[in-house]
Structures are given as C-alpha cells and as structure tokens.
Scaffold this active site. Structure first.
Site, mmCIF file in Angstrom:
data_model
loop_
_atom_site.group_PDB
_atom_site.id
_atom_site.type_symbol
_atom_site.label_atom_id
_atom_site.label_comp_id
_atom_site.label_asym_id
_atom_site.label_seq_id
_atom_site.Cartn_x
_atom_site.Cartn_y
_atom_site.Cartn_z
ATOM 1 N N LYS A 1 43.036 46.108 10.030
ATOM 2 C CA LYS A 1 41.792 46.483 9.287
ATOM 3 C C LYS A 1 40.514 45.550 9.126
ATOM 4 O O LYS A 1 39.436 46.058 9.371
ATOM 5 C CB LYS A 1 42.053 47.393 8.000
ATOM 6 C CG LYS A 1 42.630 48.744 8.232
ATOM 7 C CD LYS A 1 42.772 49.432 6.959
ATOM 8 C CE LYS A 1 43.283 50.900 7.241
ATOM 9 N NZ LYS A 1 43.472 51.708 5.944
ATOM 10 N N LYS B 1 50.142 56.821 17.546
ATOM 11 C CA LYS B 1 50.504 57.816 16.398
ATOM 12 C C LYS B 1 49.580 58.719 16.266
ATOM 13 O O LYS B 1 48.145 58.075 16.437
ATOM 14 C CB LYS B 1 50.927 56.898 15.023
ATOM 15 C CG LYS B 1 51.014 57.881 13.817
ATOM 16 C CD LYS B 1 51.390 56.877 12.669
ATOM 17 C CE LYS B 1 51.238 57.568 11.411
ATOM 18 N NZ LYS B 1 51.424 56.957 10.126
ATOM 19 N N LYS C 1 43.770 61.011 12.578
ATOM 20 C CA LYS C 1 42.470 61.730 12.493
ATOM 21 C C LYS C 1 41.101 60.805 12.910
ATOM 22 O O LYS C 1 40.154 60.913 13.365
ATOM 23 C CB LYS C 1 42.118 62.365 11.169
ATOM 24 C CG LYS C 1 41.977 61.221 10.000
ATOM 25 C CD LYS C 1 42.723 61.578 8.670
ATOM 26 C CE LYS C 1 42.737 60.374 8.176
ATOM 27 N NZ LYS C 1 43.732 60.699 6.738
#
Ligand code: TRP
Length: 335
Positions: free
Chosen positions: A118, A200, A203
C-alpha cells in the site's frame, strides 16, 4: 444486562466499510460466519476505524457502515446469537491500540506485506494509520480474548503479529490475553478475479468484469460470468493450468455444495457454455434473496440502530474488562 457464555470458544472477525462488497467477501467470509454462530461465541464487527486508514467521504462511510450491518443480517447472522457492532462504538479498541502500539516495534510493522504494497502504491505521503493498522486489528482480537479468527490468507500476517503482541504483553506483565489462532474454513473459498484468475477478486480490480458485487443485478451477474476468462481446452477440470475454470468451479462448489468430481462428471464432453450458465444461475439464486433482504434492512434504520446499540453494550462490557486489566498492569491509576 449482559449475559456471557463461558464454555464456548470465542471468534472475532470484521470487515471494513470501505467499499462495495464482492462475491469474494460473501463466499470467502460472511457465508462461513453464518455456520459458526451456533458453535462459537461470535463477535462480528464493522471496522470503521480501520476504514479511515485511507481517505473516506463522510457520507459514504456512514452509508456503507449501515449497509455492511444490513449485509451481515441479510446473510443470516443472527443478532440474538452473536454480538454485532460498530468498532468506533467501543472506545476500548482505540485505547488498547495505543497501549499496544507502545510495545510494538517499527521493524515488525514496516515488514508487513500489506503495508509495503500500500505504501508503494500510494502517490505522495502515507498516513501513519496504515503502519499502525495491525495493532488496531490486534486490539480488536485481543480485547475479546478471542480463540479463533477467521481470516483470509492476506490477513494471516496480521494475525501473526497479533499473536506476537499478545505474547509479549503476557510475558512483560503477566497472563492477560488468550493467544488467538487462525480459523481456516473447510472449503477455503478464495474467489479469484474473473478476468485475471491468478488474482484475488477485489472491488479495486481494474476491470469491472473481473468482480461481482453483492448488489449486482442478475443481468449484470450473468454477463460477467459469461465473459469470465477460461481457456481453449474446453474441459471442466479442477487444476492449476485452468485457473479460470477452477475459479468458476470453486464458486459453484461453494454455493451448491457439489464436489469437484460431481462437477467434472456433470459437464464432461460439453465445453463451457452450459457450465457457465449454471454458475451464473447459482450466483443469481444465491445473491438475489440476500439483495432483497439487504434493501429491506437498509430501510429499517430504527431496527439497525437497535442491533448496533445492543451489540455495542455487550462489546463495551467485555472489551472494557480486558482494557482495565491492561491499564492496571501497565501502572495507570484506576479511574
Ligand atoms: N484487517 C481486516 C481486513 O482488511 C479487517 C479486520 C479488522 C479484521 N479487524 C479485524 C479481521 C479483526 C479479523 C479480525 O480484512
């Protein structure tokens, strides 16, 4: 009055109200939680404090928090059997997180894969919350003396650090926390991206055809399954070479309870057309009734309020008991 059950093992899990949930969240997490509620004492949390580690639009955060609670209910999580609550309604989570932050090392936090990914992806400066996040998650888990935590693979590292934090505290002071274990569900339904089945389902995937949202209308679900990437082999077989087919099989197995062998036998010599149709219908028939219920619950604001208030009452009671122990052992004057 708060009633506690002594003899059941404690389970804690939570989902962030930070975006629309996918079929992956549903089949991988929530659907399995429903099966745990009789055997375990469960805490199912809407982790809004975690959600703000990245920027949230206040009105969206409010809406999504209630929507997530509605999704829990619609999926069949019974508020009479479980404690369902909103993380920020139990201040002990934030307080415990600070206490534990002070005995957690920069090194162990900055080594976390999720943090590294991130922080690399974020343009500009990174919020400190992103680094501290696993300590907040440890507080969630440890405050309830949780025995088991159902988590996906991507969260195992965070559970590991929660165990380290708990062990360190127990050793520095005296036994305070139960050391939590991961709960690995049986049919580990990890749902992959329909367009890039090595990834995976998420969204945040680039291609909207890669994910199915819990709230996608039936015609959208049918279209996305129909467009799902397969291969040119034309055989329905569960193996590492046919990731797209394998993913669709996983979805079908998780929803219908069919075995790999049953599915392979059923579609032998048929190619993919009927198989894909059946996968789409399975997803539609699973999600459609839930979607109707979600909409109903979202309309019942007073009912939702009743549930999260009652949940917070119980959660506060249990969490505060652990927090007081921590404070006392650390050397704070009792309030
Ligand atoms: N970090 C988890 C996720 O992003 C959510 C979470 C927060 C959680 N607190 C938790 C999961 C405690 C299990 C237990 O998926």
């Amino acid at each position: 009055m708060v009633i506690l059950e002594d003899n059941k093992k404690v389970i804690f899990s939570g989902i962030q109200p930070s975006g629309d949930l996918t079929l992956g969240n549903y089949l991988g997490a929530i659907k399995n939680w429903v099966k745990l509620q009789d055997e375990y004492e469960c805490y199912f949390c809407v982790v809004d404090l975690h959600a703000i580690t990245v920027k949230q639009e206040p009105k969206d955060l409010r809406r999504r928090t209630l929507e997530l609670l509605a999704i829990y209910l619609a999926a069949g999580i019974d508020p009479e059997k479980n404690t369902m609550f909103i993380q920020s309604h139990v201040p002990a989570h934030s307080e415990a997180a600070w206490l534990l932050t002070c005995s957690t090392y920069m090194g162990e936090l900055s080594r976390m894969t999720q943090y590294k990914v991130k922080s690399q992806n974020s343009a500009g400066s990174i919020g400190a919350g992103l680094l501290i996040y696993p300590v907040l998650m440890a507080s969630d888990i440890l405050l309830y003396q949780s025995n088991l935590v159902p988590v996906g693979k991507d969260q195992l590292q965070h559970l590991e650090i929660a165990r380290d934090i708990a062990e360190r505290f127990n050793k520095t002071y005296s036994d305070t926390f139960v050391i939590p274990e991961p709960y690995i569900g049986k049919a580990g339904a990890k749902v992959m991206d329909l367009q890039e089945p090595a990834k995976k389902m998420s969204k945040s995937g680039e291609n909207v055809n890669g994910f199915i949202l819990i709230m996608d209308p039936p015609e959208v679900i049918r279209k996305k399954v129909n467009r799902a990437v397969t291969d040119s082999l034309g055989v329905v077989k569960f193996n590492d070479e046919q990731l797209g087919v394998r993913n669709l099989m996983t979805i079908l197995m998780t929803i219908t309870g069919m075995s790999i062998e049953e599915i392979e036998a059923k579609y032998e010599g048929q190619g993919y057309a009927q198989f894909k149709k059946d996968v789409a219908e399975a997803v539609v028939s699973e999600l459609e009734p839930i979607q109707i219920k979600i909409k109903e619950y979202i309309g019942k604001k007073a009912y939702l309020e009743e549930i999260y208030k009652k949940g917070a009452e119980k959660a506060n009671y249990v969490a505060n008991k652990t927090l007081r122990k921590m404070q006392k052992k650390i050397g704070f004057i009792p309030r």
